[in-house]
Design a protein around this motif. Structure first.
Motif, PDB file in Angstrom:
ATOM      1  N   GLY A 165       0.808  -1.208   0.000  1.00 55.96           N
ATOM      2  CA  GLY A 165       0.000   0.000   0.000  1.00 55.96           C
ATOM      3  C   GLY A 165       0.844   1.260   0.000  1.00 55.96           C
ATOM      4  N   HIS A 166       2.123   1.110  -0.279  1.00 55.94           N
ATOM      5  CA  HIS A 166       3.083   2.219  -0.353  1.00 55.94           C
ATOM      6  C   HIS A 166       4.049   1.937  -1.494  1.00 55.94           C
ATOM      7  CE1 HIS A 166       2.080   4.060   3.522  1.00 55.94           C
ATOM      8  NE2 HIS A 166       2.029   2.848   4.012  1.00 55.94           N
ATOM      9  N   PRO A 167       4.564   2.994  -2.126  1.00 59.39           N
ATOM     10  CA  PRO A 167       5.601   2.775  -3.140  1.00 59.39           C
ATOM     11  C   PRO A 167       6.918   2.394  -2.465  1.00 59.39           C
ATOM     12  CG  PRO A 167       5.254   5.116  -2.820  1.00 59.39           C
ATOM     13  CD  PRO A 167       4.201   4.406  -2.002  1.00 59.39           C
ATOM     14  N   MET A 168       7.712   1.640  -3.168  1.00 63.27           N
ATOM     15  CA  MET A 168       9.044   1.307  -2.695  1.00 63.27           C
ATOM     16  C   MET A 168       9.864   2.603  -2.641  1.00 63.27           C
ATOM     17  SD  MET A 168      11.653  -1.497  -4.415  1.00 63.27           S
ATOM     18  CE  MET A 168      10.554  -2.884  -4.122  1.00 63.27           C
ATOM     19  N   PRO A 169      10.700   2.797  -1.611  1.00 60.56           N
ATOM     20  CA  PRO A 169      11.555   3.993  -1.611  1.00 60.56           C
ATOM     21  C   PRO A 169      12.319   4.086  -2.934  1.00 60.56           C
ATOM     22  CG  PRO A 169      11.685   2.906   0.509  1.00 60.56           C
ATOM     23  CD  PRO A 169      10.906   1.985  -0.404  1.00 60.56           C
ATOM     24  N   PRO A 170      12.396   5.283  -3.518  1.00 62.60           N
ATOM     25  CA  PRO A 170      12.973   5.438  -4.862  1.00 62.60           C
ATOM     26  C   PRO A 170      14.360   4.826  -5.053  1.00 62.60           C
ATOM     27  CG  PRO A 170      11.881   7.451  -4.216  1.00 62.60           C
ATOM     28  CD  PRO A 170      11.868   6.548  -3.002  1.00 62.60           C
ATOM     29  N   GLY A 178       3.612 -12.092   6.148  1.00 64.75           N
ATOM     30  CA  GLY A 178       3.769 -12.922   7.339  1.00 64.75           C
ATOM     31  C   GLY A 178       4.148 -12.102   8.558  1.00 64.75           C
ATOM     32  N   GLY A 179       4.940 -11.035   8.359  1.00 66.37           N
ATOM     33  CA  GLY A 179       5.386 -10.207   9.464  1.00 66.37           C
ATOM     34  C   GLY A 179       4.281  -9.430  10.123  1.00 66.37           C
ATOM     35  N   ARG A 180       3.180  -9.259   9.435  1.00 64.60           N
ATOM     36  CA  ARG A 180       2.087  -8.467   9.996  1.00 64.60           C
ATOM     37  C   ARG A 180       1.449  -9.132  11.209  1.00 64.60           C
ATOM     38  NH1 ARG A 180      -0.476  -5.846   4.518  1.00 64.60           N
ATOM     39  NH2 ARG A 180       1.300  -4.495   4.159  1.00 64.60           N
ATOM     40  N   SER A 181       1.756 -10.392  11.470  1.00 60.94           N
ATOM     41  CA  SER A 181       1.218 -11.056  12.656  1.00 60.94           C
ATOM     42  C   SER A 181       2.088 -10.818  13.886  1.00 60.94           C
ATOM     43  CB  SER A 181       1.074 -12.557  12.389  1.00 60.94           C
ATOM     44  OG  SER A 181       2.353 -13.136  12.183  1.00 60.94           O
ATOM     45  N   ILE A 182       3.231 -10.184  13.749  1.00 64.31           N
ATOM     46  CA  ILE A 182       4.117  -9.885  14.866  1.00 64.31           C
ATOM     47  C   ILE A 182       3.590  -8.659  15.595  1.00 64.31           C
ATOM     48  CG2 ILE A 182       6.468  -9.197  15.517  1.00 64.31           C
ATOM     49  CD1 ILE A 182       7.412 -10.629  12.943  1.00 64.31           C
ATOM     50  N   PRO A 183       3.462  -8.706  16.925  1.00 63.24           N
ATOM     51  CA  PRO A 183       2.979  -7.532  17.651  1.00 63.24           C
ATOM     52  C   PRO A 183       3.866  -6.310  17.390  1.00 63.24           C
ATOM     53  CG  PRO A 183       3.102  -9.442  19.097  1.00 63.24           C
ATOM     54  CD  PRO A 183       3.756  -9.830  17.797  1.00 63.24           C
ATOM     55  N   ASN A 184       3.262  -5.148  17.296  1.00 62.45           N
ATOM     56  CA  ASN A 184       3.953  -3.868  17.099  1.00 62.45           C
ATOM     57  C   ASN A 184       4.669  -3.753  15.748  1.00 62.45           C
ATOM     58  OD1 ASN A 184       3.189  -3.071  19.733  1.00 62.45           O
ATOM     59  ND2 ASN A 184       4.943  -4.185  20.552  1.00 62.45           N
ATOM     60  N   PRO A 200       2.909  -1.856   9.521  1.00 68.94           N
ATOM     61  CA  PRO A 200       2.500  -2.489   8.265  1.00 68.94           C
ATOM     62  C   PRO A 200       3.282  -2.014   7.043  1.00 68.94           C
ATOM     63  CG  PRO A 200       0.854  -0.927   8.999  1.00 68.94           C
ATOM     64  CD  PRO A 200       1.869  -1.029  10.100  1.00 68.94           C
ATOM     65  N   SER A 201       4.091  -0.980   7.180  1.00 70.49           N
ATOM     66  CA  SER A 201       4.850  -0.462   6.034  1.00 70.49           C
ATOM     67  C   SER A 201       6.308  -0.920   6.023  1.00 70.49           C
ATOM     68  CB  SER A 201       4.799   1.068   6.041  1.00 70.49           C
ATOM     69  OG  SER A 201       5.328   1.562   7.259  1.00 70.49           O
ATOM     70  N   ASP A 229      11.336   0.932   5.751  1.00 67.40           N
ATOM     71  CA  ASP A 229       9.972   1.429   5.877  1.00 67.40           C
ATOM     72  C   ASP A 229       9.526   2.054   4.562  1.00 67.40           C
ATOM     73  OD1 ASP A 229       7.587   2.666   6.525  1.00 67.40           O
ATOM     74  OD2 ASP A 229       8.316   3.450   8.439  1.00 67.40           O
ATOM     75  N   TYR A 230       8.567   1.417   3.902  1.00 67.51           N
ATOM     76  CA  TYR A 230       8.081   1.888   2.610  1.00 67.51           C
ATOM     77  C   TYR A 230       7.248   3.155   2.725  1.00 67.51           C
ATOM     78  CZ  TYR A 230       9.505  -2.124  -0.214  1.00 67.51           C
ATOM     79  OH  TYR A 230      10.225  -3.057  -0.912  1.00 67.51           O
ATOM     80  N   SER A 231       6.810   3.510   3.923  1.00 61.94           N
ATOM     81  CA  SER A 231       5.994   4.720   4.059  1.00 61.94           C
ATOM     82  C   SER A 231       6.842   5.984   4.063  1.00 61.94           C
ATOM     83  CB  SER A 231       5.132   4.661   5.325  1.00 61.94           C
ATOM     84  OG  SER A 231       5.933   4.812   6.487  1.00 61.94           O
TER      85      SER A 231
END
Length: 150
Positions: A36-41, A83-89, A92-93, A109-111
């Motif tokens: 949901g974010h662009p890859m850093p340039p 898969g990493g999104r199930s890790i607490p804290n 998501p980016s 961090d893609y954000s």
């Protein structure tokens, strides 16, 4: 250093021609859609113009398409992200970028357009509660991509 200088240095270090071919644009687009974010340039340019992984410290930057490295039993960088999104804290980016061995990882961090870096070190912190993941005071270019001699 500029992005062009960093890319030039990565290419210089690949004098033996051991880097994989660049990633297909579809692989970048798939990961960007999943994030949901662009890859850093800078990272996007490296994947599309230089190599699909295999750069950085000891050549262990993750490929977007190769299944050699597995993060949390996933088969690709995109799989590791989801898969990493199930890790607490776990923000998501944040996407795994570089394996350091001993279950230590650098993540990006893609954000953030500059690619703010994060670290994962379960040997120094508690992985069960998400404390093994921590923000770094570095950006993608500032890390020199984990071993690109700049």
């Amino acid at each position: 250093m500029t992005d062009d200088e960093i890319i030039h240095r990565i290419r210089e270090q690949d004098a033996a021609g051991e880097l994989p071919t660049p990633a297909p644009p579809e692989a970048v687009a798939e990961l960007e859609t999943a994030m949901g974010h662009p890859m850093p340039p800078l990272l996007k340019r490296i994947h599309l113009e230089v190599a699909d992984g295999g750069f950085g410290r000891w050549g262990k930057a993750l490929s977007l398409t190769d299944t050699t490295y597995k993060l949390q039993r996933q088969r690709s960088a995109a799989g590791g992200v989801l898969g990493g999104r199930s890790i607490p804290n776990y923000p998501p980016s944040v996407v795994p970028l570089l394996a350091w061995d001993c279950a230590i990882w650098s993540l990006v961090d893609y954000s953030t357009p500059e690619g703010r870096m994060w670290g994962w070190d379960p040997s120094q912190r508690c992985p069960d509660h998400g404390h093994a993941l921590f923000p770094e005071d570095l950006t993608l270019a500032g890390t020199a991509l984990g071993g690109v001699r700049v």
